[in-house]
Every structure is written in structure tokens, then in C-alpha cells.
Enzyme design. Sequence first.
Site, PDB file in Angstrom:
ATOM      1  N   SER A  37       0.803  -1.229   0.000  1.00 30.29           N
ATOM      2  CA  SER A  37       0.000   0.000   0.000  1.00 30.29           C
ATOM      3  C   SER A  37       0.831   1.272   0.000  1.00 30.29           C
ATOM      4  CB  SER A  37      -0.927   0.020   1.219  1.00 30.29           C
ATOM      5  OG  SER A  37      -1.792  -1.077   1.190  1.00 30.29           O
ATOM      6  N   VAL A  44       0.881   6.775   0.250  1.00 33.44           N
ATOM      7  CA  VAL A  44       0.129   5.696   0.880  1.00 33.44           C
ATOM      8  C   VAL A  44      -1.267   5.618   0.282  1.00 33.44           C
ATOM      9  CG1 VAL A  44      -0.749   4.815   3.073  1.00 33.44           C
ATOM     10  CG2 VAL A  44       1.401   6.082   3.019  1.00 33.44           C
ATOM     11  N   CYS A  45      -1.706   4.413  -0.053  1.00 35.19           N
ATOM     12  CA  CYS A  45      -3.073   4.199  -0.501  1.00 35.19           C
ATOM     13  C   CYS A  45      -3.947   4.149   0.751  1.00 35.19           C
ATOM     14  CB  CYS A  45      -3.186   2.892  -1.284  1.00 35.19           C
ATOM     15  SG  CYS A  45      -4.868   2.536  -1.818  1.00 35.19           S
ATOM     16  N   GLN A  46      -4.568   5.262   1.053  1.00 31.75           N
ATOM     17  CA  GLN A  46      -5.370   5.383   2.262  1.00 31.75           C
ATOM     18  C   GLN A  46      -6.720   5.993   1.886  1.00 31.75           C
ATOM     19  OE1 GLN A  46      -3.815   7.992   5.307  1.00 31.75           O
ATOM     20  NE2 GLN A  46      -4.770   6.797   6.911  1.00 31.75           N
ATOM     21  N   GLN A  70      -3.397  -0.029   8.865  1.00 28.70           N
ATOM     22  CA  GLN A  70      -3.142  -0.499   7.512  1.00 28.70           C
ATOM     23  C   GLN A  70      -1.728  -1.047   7.360  1.00 28.70           C
ATOM     24  OE1 GLN A  70      -4.104   2.369   4.520  1.00 28.70           O
ATOM     25  NE2 GLN A  70      -2.924   1.333   2.969  1.00 28.70           N
TER      26      GLN A  70
END
Length: 113
Positions: A37, A44-46, A70
Site C-alpha cells: 500500500s 500511501v493508498c489510504q 493499515q
Amino acid sequence: NNPPYNTGAFCFELTFSPNHPHEPPCATLRTPIYHPSVDLEGRVCQPLTSHGHWDPATRAIQVLQDLLLQLDSPDPRRLLRPDVARELQERPEEFRRRAEEHSRLHAEPRPQP
């Protein structure tokens, strides 16, 4: 707190726009990490901080808590590195070995309690 990342400390940066809280902060991981992620630039893929999901009532501590959760529990559906996500799904022991080695090489020592 969980393997393979619990052997080191990782630095985060939250950047707030002048329009905060109407725009989400940007979370960047400043310490290199082997994670599905987080891309190589530390983005960051958030979903919590994406424009489509952002709620102005969200506090910075909630963003950090979501980020830590995460990172502790990689979710292959939240990905920026498909190759690492595939490895996590298909060869979890190899993923763990690489992530531990990467953490050993790049993370800072964890502070003592």
C-alpha cells in the site's frame, strides 16, 4: 506492532492544505518500506484521506490510527505496488522475509518504552 514491521520505527509526514479541514491531509511515509500500500515515493493508498471519502470532521489522530492499522495488517485490496501485493497473497513467507529485511536495512531503531 506486528511482524514484519515491528523491528523498526518508521517516520510519517502529514501535510495539511490551507483548506483543511475541507480537504484531506496527505500522508507520506518518509522511511522506505516494503509494503503493497506504499509506493516507492512513500505515498500511501489510504481511502480515508481520498477526496471521495474525506469527512471534514475526521481528526489527524484518526488518520494516523488508520495508517498504522493499515501498515500492521497489509490489505492486498489497498495497493499501489501490485507486485508486492501478489507476493503477499501467493508467497506470504517470501513477502515477510523481504519486508523484515527491508525494515532491518531502512527503519530507524524503535524507541524503548
